[in-house]
Design a protein around this motif. Structure first.
Motif, short mmCIF file in Angstrom:
data_model
loop_
_atom_site.label_atom_id
_atom_site.label_comp_id
_atom_site.label_asym_id
_atom_site.label_seq_id
_atom_site.Cartn_x
_atom_site.Cartn_y
_atom_site.Cartn_z
N SER A 136 49.90 119.13 117.44
CA SER A 136 50.19 117.71 117.64
C SER A 136 48.89 116.95 117.83
O SER A 136 47.81 117.55 117.87
CB SER A 136 51.15 117.49 118.80
OG SER A 136 50.51 117.75 120.02
N SER A 137 48.98 115.65 117.93
CA SER A 137 47.79 114.81 117.85
C SER A 137 46.83 115.02 119.03
O SER A 137 45.66 115.35 118.84
CB SER A 137 48.21 113.35 117.77
OG SER A 137 47.09 112.51 117.81
N CYS A 138 47.31 114.83 120.26
CA CYS A 138 46.41 114.87 121.42
C CYS A 138 47.17 115.46 122.60
O CYS A 138 48.22 114.94 122.99
CB CYS A 138 45.91 113.47 121.75
SG CYS A 138 44.93 113.36 123.25
N CYS A 139 46.64 116.54 123.19
CA CYS A 139 47.35 117.22 124.27
C CYS A 139 47.18 116.52 125.61
O CYS A 139 47.90 116.82 126.57
CB CYS A 139 46.91 118.68 124.37
SG CYS A 139 45.23 118.90 124.98
N GLY A 140 46.20 115.62 125.70
CA GLY A 140 45.98 114.90 126.96
C GLY A 140 45.40 115.80 128.05
O GLY A 140 45.43 115.46 129.23
N GLY A 141 44.90 116.98 127.66
CA GLY A 141 44.24 117.87 128.62
C GLY A 141 45.08 119.08 129.02
O GLY A 141 44.56 120.12 129.35
N LYS A 142 46.41 118.92 129.00
CA LYS A 142 47.29 120.03 129.37
C LYS A 142 48.42 120.11 128.34
O LYS A 142 49.11 119.12 128.10
CB LYS A 142 47.87 119.81 130.76
CG LYS A 142 46.83 119.84 131.87
CD LYS A 142 47.45 119.57 133.23
CE LYS A 142 46.47 119.84 134.37
NZ LYS A 142 45.36 118.90 134.43
N PHE A 144 48.50 125.47 128.38
CA PHE A 144 47.07 125.72 128.54
C PHE A 144 46.36 124.46 129.04
O PHE A 144 46.68 123.36 128.61
CB PHE A 144 46.44 126.17 127.21
CG PHE A 144 47.06 127.42 126.68
CD1 PHE A 144 46.79 128.65 127.25
CD2 PHE A 144 47.96 127.36 125.63
CE1 PHE A 144 47.40 129.81 126.78
CE2 PHE A 144 48.58 128.51 125.15
CZ PHE A 144 48.29 129.74 125.73
N ASP A 145 45.39 124.70 129.93
CA ASP A 145 44.56 123.60 130.43
C ASP A 145 43.35 123.48 129.51
O ASP A 145 42.53 124.38 129.46
CB ASP A 145 44.14 123.90 131.88
CG ASP A 145 43.53 122.69 132.54
OD1 ASP A 145 43.01 121.80 131.81
OD2 ASP A 145 43.55 122.62 133.78
N ARG A 146 43.25 122.37 128.80
CA ARG A 146 42.13 122.18 127.87
C ARG A 146 41.06 121.26 128.45
O ARG A 146 40.17 120.82 127.72
CB ARG A 146 42.66 121.58 126.56
CG ARG A 146 43.75 122.43 125.89
CD ARG A 146 43.22 123.09 124.63
NE ARG A 146 44.11 124.14 124.14
CZ ARG A 146 45.19 123.94 123.40
NH1 ARG A 146 45.54 122.72 123.07
NH2 ARG A 146 45.91 124.95 122.98
N GLY A 147 41.19 120.94 129.74
CA GLY A 147 40.19 120.08 130.37
C GLY A 147 40.10 118.74 129.66
O GLY A 147 41.11 118.16 129.27
N ASN A 204 41.65 107.92 122.03
CA ASN A 204 41.99 106.78 122.90
C ASN A 204 43.40 106.91 123.49
O ASN A 204 43.85 106.04 124.21
CB ASN A 204 41.81 105.44 122.17
CG ASN A 204 42.75 105.28 120.99
OD1 ASN A 204 43.69 106.08 120.81
ND2 ASN A 204 42.54 104.28 120.18
N LYS A 205 44.07 108.03 123.20
CA LYS A 205 45.37 108.30 123.83
C LYS A 205 45.26 109.41 124.88
O LYS A 205 46.26 109.87 125.41
CB LYS A 205 46.42 108.70 122.77
CG LYS A 205 46.76 107.58 121.79
CD LYS A 205 47.48 106.43 122.48
CE LYS A 205 47.97 105.38 121.50
NZ LYS A 205 46.89 104.73 120.73
N PHE A 206 44.02 109.85 125.17
CA PHE A 206 43.85 110.88 126.21
C PHE A 206 44.40 110.35 127.53
O PHE A 206 45.10 111.05 128.26
CB PHE A 206 42.37 111.26 126.34
CG PHE A 206 42.12 112.37 127.31
CD1 PHE A 206 42.40 113.69 126.98
CD2 PHE A 206 41.60 112.12 128.58
CE1 PHE A 206 42.17 114.72 127.88
CE2 PHE A 206 41.37 113.14 129.49
CZ PHE A 206 41.66 114.45 129.13
N ASN A 207 44.07 109.09 127.83
CA ASN A 207 44.69 108.38 128.97
C ASN A 207 45.34 107.13 128.41
O ASN A 207 44.74 106.43 127.60
CB ASN A 207 43.64 107.95 129.99
CG ASN A 207 42.99 109.14 130.68
OD1 ASN A 207 43.67 110.07 131.10
ND2 ASN A 207 41.68 109.12 130.78
N TRP A 208 46.56 106.84 128.82
CA TRP A 208 47.19 105.59 128.39
C TRP A 208 48.10 105.05 129.48
O TRP A 208 48.44 105.74 130.42
CB TRP A 208 47.94 105.75 127.06
CG TRP A 208 49.00 106.83 127.02
CD1 TRP A 208 48.85 108.07 126.50
CD2 TRP A 208 50.35 106.75 127.49
NE1 TRP A 208 50.01 108.80 126.63
CE2 TRP A 208 50.95 108.01 127.24
CE3 TRP A 208 51.12 105.77 128.11
CZ2 TRP A 208 52.28 108.29 127.58
CZ3 TRP A 208 52.44 106.05 128.45
CH2 TRP A 208 53.00 107.30 128.18
#
Ligand SMILES: [Zn+2]
Length: 416
Positions: free
Chosen positions: A232-238, A257-260, A267-271
């Protein structure tokens, strides 16, 4: 639809001579030997379809023993319909049952504007309706997937990593899910986005050809098996597991998995916050429940939902990513839903309005509206993360290492 003239004319012997008797037999150049063929449903439940062909093609209905040469006009094309169980285009009957249309040359035939390699299969699905399925070798298919799934500016190694994941996913679906139906994959986000020849780029072609035959597999040495290699596009870290997201059997490489902060360049890591009225959410959940019930062929419990009054986290996975939510309606009935279903319900019929990007968020329930806060990631967050892969490629990782990092415990093998 405009007036149709003698839209189809069966060609005379001259064409057979011109083509040197090159009627495709289901193999040859159209479907190359050795490379697995996947069946992609490109159109669903059509009542008619416009066929445009710039050179003759071959048509074979279920009743025909051999393909018949047929000519469709290049412009404006012909409308193909299924009338009383029989195919008809421009007044010319084309038999009954499943109808296969095989282009004489790749890129010369389009169906409703979709121009694909391989051949088209038109499958009756009842009441004059039919699906259009593109039978295409998996590598040609992937060349039309990668440019729709990835940005054109992305790294070659990210393209190659996704080629391997996408190939594994497609072959798995053809071996497992497709066995029970007339197609293996949809051409939208339900499987992988696919737009055929028009979307192919030199980068997608290079990535597919450089990794041809390579898939990712899991299991004890000598007994490795391919699996549904989600991305998928962006895991957001976890990430979340395919078990939590879709109810699949738990498989370690598709675990959580924790990807840090690997994909923090997205730009969708945090929204968030995203604010949506309860009236609007009520409409969207109702529309989602109706459509999902139709897709699954049985009524969803959420059909009974009387509006949306509250949404709150019910269960988070061991990394803290929510995987279940409680949705409470105006009659105080509480429905437990997968985070993935909540995401899709909120996005349902958003029509460009505010929506959430993943099921990885928290909520503040206000009187008339719900605030979705602390959002992370884009998409379901299972398996390979495209933005993590791009970041790893930018850091100089090879595509083989990117694939294995995103599906821990796996190895790469050659499928053909
Ligand atoms: Zn990621």
């Amino acid at each position: 639809m405009g007036e149709l003239r003698a839209a189809i004319a069966l060609l005379v012997m001259g064409l057979m001579l011109l083509c040197g008797g090159c009627a495709p037999q289901g193999g040859g150049a159209v479907l190359p030997k050795g490379i697995p063929v996947v069946r992609v449903r490109i159109l669903q439940a059509c009542s008619e379809a416009r066929i445009v062909a710039t050179s003759p093609l071959w048509a074979k209905s279920q009743a025909d023993l051999t393909p018949q040469p047929v000519s469709f006009p290049a412009a404006p094309g012909s409308i193909l319909k299924l009338v009383n169980g029989g195919w008809i285009a421009g007044g010319v009957p084309l038999g009954s049952g499943e109808l296969t249309l095989t282009p004489g040359r790749a890129g010369t035939v389009s169906v409703e504007g979709r121009c694909c390699r391989g051949r088209y299969r038109l499958v009756p699905v009842g009441q004059g309706l039919f699906d259009v399925v593109n039978d295409v070798d998996v590598d040609s298919y992937l060349k039309g997937v990668l440019p729709v799934e990835l940005y054109s500016t992305w790294e070659e190694e990210a393209y190659k990593a996704l080629a391997i994941a996408g190939r594994t996913y497609a072959i798995f679906e053809s071996k497992v899910t497709g066995v029970r139906r007339a197609y293996d994959l949809n051409s939208d986000e339900r499987s992988q986005m696919y737009k055929g020849i028009a979307s192919e780029t030199s980068k997608s072609i290079r990535a597919v050809e450089a990794t041809a035959g390579v898939v990712v597999a899991y299991g004890p040495p000598g007994q490795e098996r391919i699996f549904r290699a989600y991305y998928s596009s962006c895991c957001g870290g976890k990430t979340q597991s395919s078990h939590d997201a879709f109810g699949d059997d738990y498989l370690p490489p598709l675990g959580e998995f924790d990807r840090g902060a690997t994909c923090s360049i997205s730009n969708k890591f945090n929204w968030g916050p995203v604010v949506i009225s309860k009236a609007e959410l009520s409409k969207r959940f109702a529309a989602w429940a109706k459509r999902k019930s139709e897709q699954e062929g049985q009524p969803r419990p959420e059909l009974r939902m009387q509006g949306v009054a509250r949404i709150e986290q019910a269960y988070v996975n061991k990394l803290g990513r929510p995987v279940l939510f409680y949705v409470t309606d105006n009659a105080n009935l509480r429905f437990m839903m997968r985070a993935e279903d909540v995401r899709l319900a909120i996005a349902s019929e958003a029509n460009g309005g505010p929506t959430v990007y993943s099921g990885y968020f928290n909520t503040i329930n206000e009187a008339e509206r719900i605030r979705f806060i602390d959002g992370h990631g884009y998409g379901h967050g299972v398996g390979m993360c495209q933005w993590c892969a791009q970041r790893q490629a930018l850091l100089g990782w090879r595509h083989e290492d990117i694939v294995i990092a995103n599906f821990p415990g796996t190895k790469l093998i050659r499928a053909y």
